[in-house]
Design a protein around this motif. Structure first.
Motif, PDB file in Angstrom:
ATOM      1  N   VAL A 100     -19.118 -18.065  41.575  1.00 57.30           N
ATOM      2  CA  VAL A 100     -20.401 -18.437  42.183  1.00 57.30           C
ATOM      3  C   VAL A 100     -21.560 -17.961  41.317  1.00 57.30           C
ATOM      4  CG1 VAL A 100     -21.956 -18.004  44.125  1.00 57.30           C
ATOM      5  CG2 VAL A 100     -19.585 -18.576  44.557  1.00 57.30           C
ATOM      6  N   GLN A 101     -21.470 -16.738  40.815  1.00 53.47           N
ATOM      7  CA  GLN A 101     -22.554 -16.191  39.994  1.00 53.47           C
ATOM      8  C   GLN A 101     -22.764 -16.996  38.709  1.00 53.47           C
ATOM      9  OE1 GLN A 101     -21.358 -12.039  39.710  1.00 53.47           O
ATOM     10  NE2 GLN A 101     -22.743 -11.461  41.358  1.00 53.47           N
ATOM     11  N   ASN A 102     -21.694 -17.645  38.239  1.00 49.01           N
ATOM     12  CA  ASN A 102     -21.772 -18.451  37.019  1.00 49.01           C
ATOM     13  C   ASN A 102     -22.021 -19.928  37.314  1.00 49.01           C
ATOM     14  OD1 ASN A 102     -21.289 -16.242  35.315  1.00 49.01           O
ATOM     15  ND2 ASN A 102     -19.075 -16.417  35.573  1.00 49.01           N
ATOM     16  N   THR A 103     -22.268 -20.252  38.582  1.00 50.47           N
ATOM     17  CA  THR A 103     -22.528 -21.633  38.982  1.00 50.47           C
ATOM     18  C   THR A 103     -24.019 -21.821  39.229  1.00 50.47           C
ATOM     19  OG1 THR A 103     -20.338 -21.823  40.015  1.00 50.47           O
ATOM     20  CG2 THR A 103     -22.003 -23.428  40.690  1.00 50.47           C
ATOM     21  N   ASP A 104     -24.601 -22.746  38.493  1.00 49.90           N
ATOM     22  CA  ASP A 104     -26.041 -22.988  38.598  1.00 49.90           C
ATOM     23  C   ASP A 104     -26.297 -24.088  39.620  1.00 49.90           C
ATOM     24  OD1 ASP A 104     -28.751 -23.043  38.151  1.00 49.90           O
ATOM     25  OD2 ASP A 104     -28.610 -24.322  36.365  1.00 49.90           O
ATOM     26  N   ALA A 191     -22.402 -15.878  46.823  1.00 45.31           N
ATOM     27  CA  ALA A 191     -23.547 -16.722  47.174  1.00 45.31           C
ATOM     28  C   ALA A 191     -24.646 -15.876  47.812  1.00 45.31           C
ATOM     29  CB  ALA A 191     -23.113 -17.835  48.118  1.00 45.31           C
ATOM     30  N   ALA A 192     -24.242 -14.974  48.699  1.00 47.72           N
ATOM     31  CA  ALA A 192     -25.216 -14.093  49.349  1.00 47.72           C
ATOM     32  C   ALA A 192     -25.882 -13.169  48.325  1.00 47.72           C
ATOM     33  CB  ALA A 192     -24.526 -13.272  50.439  1.00 47.72           C
ATOM     34  N   ALA A 193     -25.088 -12.659  47.404  1.00 48.24           N
ATOM     35  CA  ALA A 193     -25.610 -11.734  46.387  1.00 48.24           C
ATOM     36  C   ALA A 193     -26.645 -12.405  45.499  1.00 48.24           C
ATOM     37  CB  ALA A 193     -24.464 -11.194  45.537  1.00 48.24           C
ATOM     38  N   THR A 194     -26.496 -13.719  45.292  1.00 44.93           N
ATOM     39  CA  THR A 194     -27.452 -14.465  44.464  1.00 44.93           C
ATOM     40  C   THR A 194     -28.470 -15.210  45.327  1.00 44.93           C
ATOM     41  OG1 THR A 194     -25.820 -16.270  44.314  1.00 44.93           O
ATOM     42  CG2 THR A 194     -25.900 -14.708  42.493  1.00 44.93           C
ATOM     43  N   ARG A 195     -28.475 -14.886  46.630  1.00 42.93           N
ATOM     44  CA  ARG A 195     -29.453 -15.404  47.584  1.00 42.93           C
ATOM     45  C   ARG A 195     -29.496 -16.927  47.644  1.00 42.93           C
ATOM     46  NH1 ARG A 195     -32.895 -11.406  49.469  1.00 42.93           N
ATOM     47  NH2 ARG A 195     -32.609  -9.393  48.471  1.00 42.93           N
ATOM     48  N   TYR A 213     -17.889 -11.710  55.902  1.00 44.63           N
ATOM     49  CA  TYR A 213     -18.772 -11.012  56.855  1.00 44.63           C
ATOM     50  C   TYR A 213     -18.236  -9.612  57.155  1.00 44.63           C
ATOM     51  CZ  TYR A 213     -20.483  -9.516  61.412  1.00 44.63           C
ATOM     52  OH  TYR A 213     -20.992  -8.773  62.440  1.00 44.63           O
ATOM     53  N   GLU A 214     -16.913  -9.502  57.356  1.00 46.97           N
ATOM     54  CA  GLU A 214     -16.304  -8.203  57.660  1.00 46.97           C
ATOM     55  C   GLU A 214     -16.461  -7.236  56.486  1.00 46.97           C
ATOM     56  OE1 GLU A 214     -15.085  -7.136  60.438  1.00 46.97           O
ATOM     57  OE2 GLU A 214     -14.816  -8.939  61.642  1.00 46.97           O
ATOM     58  N   LEU A 215     -16.395  -7.767  55.266  1.00 45.21           N
ATOM     59  CA  LEU A 215     -16.548  -6.928  54.072  1.00 45.21           C
ATOM     60  C   LEU A 215     -18.009  -6.585  53.816  1.00 45.21           C
ATOM     61  CD1 LEU A 215     -14.195  -8.274  51.230  1.00 45.21           C
ATOM     62  CD2 LEU A 215     -14.265  -5.960  52.149  1.00 45.21           C
ATOM     63  N   CYS A 216     -18.875  -7.555  54.068  1.00 45.20           N
ATOM     64  CA  CYS A 216     -20.299  -7.404  53.751  1.00 45.20           C
ATOM     65  C   CYS A 216     -21.123  -8.108  54.812  1.00 45.20           C
ATOM     66  CB  CYS A 216     -20.559  -8.006  52.366  1.00 45.20           C
ATOM     67  SG  CYS A 216     -22.259  -7.871  51.824  1.00 45.20           S
ATOM     68  N   PRO A 217     -21.434  -7.427  55.921  1.00 46.20           N
ATOM     69  CA  PRO A 217     -22.107  -8.053  57.067  1.00 46.20           C
ATOM     70  C   PRO A 217     -23.388  -8.816  56.719  1.00 46.20           C
ATOM     71  CG  PRO A 217     -21.309  -5.894  57.692  1.00 46.20           C
ATOM     72  CD  PRO A 217     -21.071  -6.015  56.208  1.00 46.20           C
ATOM     73  N   ASN A 218     -24.132  -8.345  55.724  1.00 36.22           N
ATOM     74  CA  ASN A 218     -25.380  -9.041  55.347  1.00 36.22           C
ATOM     75  C   ASN A 218     -25.132 -10.437  54.798  1.00 36.22           C
ATOM     76  OD1 ASN A 218     -27.041  -6.980  56.182  1.00 36.22           O
ATOM     77  ND2 ASN A 218     -27.237  -6.051  54.147  1.00 36.22           N
ATOM     78  N   ALA A 219     -23.911 -10.702  54.329  1.00 35.17           N
ATOM     79  CA  ALA A 219     -23.589 -12.022  53.765  1.00 35.17           C
ATOM     80  C   ALA A 219     -23.767 -13.134  54.789  1.00 35.17           C
ATOM     81  CB  ALA A 219     -22.165 -12.025  53.224  1.00 35.17           C
ATOM     82  N   VAL A 220     -23.669 -12.783  56.074  1.00 31.39           N
ATOM     83  CA  VAL A 220     -23.760 -13.780  57.133  1.00 31.39           C
ATOM     84  C   VAL A 220     -25.113 -14.493  57.124  1.00 31.39           C
ATOM     85  CG1 VAL A 220     -24.673 -12.344  59.035  1.00 31.39           C
ATOM     86  CG2 VAL A 220     -23.082 -14.187  59.539  1.00 31.39           C
ATOM     87  N   GLN A 221     -26.130 -13.859  56.573  1.00 31.07           N
ATOM     88  CA  GLN A 221     -27.475 -14.464  56.532  1.00 31.07           C
ATOM     89  C   GLN A 221     -27.533 -15.710  55.652  1.00 31.07           C
ATOM     90  OE1 GLN A 221     -29.593 -13.313  58.682  1.00 31.07           O
ATOM     91  NE2 GLN A 221     -28.399 -11.494  59.177  1.00 31.07           N
ATOM     92  N   TYR A 222     -26.535 -15.860  54.765  1.00 30.13           N
ATOM     93  CA  TYR A 222     -26.536 -16.983  53.845  1.00 30.13           C
ATOM     94  C   TYR A 222     -25.529 -18.058  54.206  1.00 30.13           C
ATOM     95  CZ  TYR A 222     -29.713 -14.169  51.207  1.00 30.13           C
ATOM     96  OH  TYR A 222     -30.818 -13.441  50.829  1.00 30.13           O
TER      97      TYR A 222
END
Length: 222
Positions: A100-104, A191-195, A213-222
């Motif tokens: 994902v980070q390498n996908t523009d 995807a969440a990390a790259t907003r 989400y279980e690993l990184c709850p903030n990811a749910v915002q994306y």
């Protein structure tokens, strides 16, 4: 917009839980790069780019358009033991994050290809939600009544045999998941990390999103 498809095989197919043979994973993984599947045809029509990533297909793929990030030639049979090692689960998650980070693209879609992965997804979901297997298991690709009963029994057997820790998502993925689900989980986090917004499409994608989400709850915002 860009669709990322993670392809992998699942050892549990040897239990007779799928309507299609394992060889279909390889076939459809290649077809996805040639606009010969529903997803890739829709991508072509709507000018959406597609990347097909092999994280664990049980075959050597000679199609150069398939991105080779193979972790192993399929997982082990979850009815008999863990699907993979914890290190392999981590590797799959990181593969998804990095892709994902390498996908523009402004928006990402997350998909999969892997015969048997509705069985692994239902198993992961049953564990994480502490849910009744009957409530979270469907017919997948359209199996017979007899195979459907077998599928639910195999899931119960897999949970009993592996005793995954529902409070440790990576343990759950390691024991009863698949390379595809783990990589998709990573992709949601990436995807969440790259907003960037990411589209959940389908049962397996939703289970992977729950893992993220279980690993990184903030990811749910994306």
């Amino acid at each position: 917009k860009h669709l990322l498809v993670f392809a992998a095989d699942n050892g549990v197919v040897e239990e007779g839980v799928s309507s299609a043979p394992q060889s279909v994973t390889l076939m459809q993984t290649i077809n996805l790069t040639r606009h010969k599947t529903g997803a890739s045809t829709l991508c072509k029509h709507f000018c959406c780019e597609i990347t097909v990533c092999d994280v664990g297909v049980n075959a050597d793929i000679k199609e150069p358009k398939v991105l080779n990030k193979k972790i192993a030639y399929g997982t082990q049979n979850i009815a008999k033991g863990p699907a993979m090692t914890r290190e392999q689960a981590m590797q799959a998650i990181i593969t998804g994050i990095e892709l994902v980070q390498n996908t523009d693209a402004d928006v990402i879609g997350i998909g999969e290809m892997g015969i048997g992965n509705t069985t692994t997804s239902s198993t992961v979901l049953a564990v994480l939600l502490d849910a009744d297997v009957e409530a979270v298991t469907g017919r997948g690709g359209g199996i017979t009544d007899q195979s459907f009963l077998k599928k639910k029994q195999v899931i119960k057997t897999a949970i009993d045999a592996n005793q995954p820790d529902k409070n440790d998502v990576i343990d759950v993925l390691t024991k009863v998941g698949g390379f595809d689900i783990a990589a998709m989980c990573g992709a949601f986090i990436g995807a969440a990390a790259t907003r960037r917004p990411v589209v959940i499409d389908g049962f397996i994608s939703a289970v992977a999103a729950l893992c993220a989400y279980e690993l990184c709850p903030n990811a749910v915002q994306y």
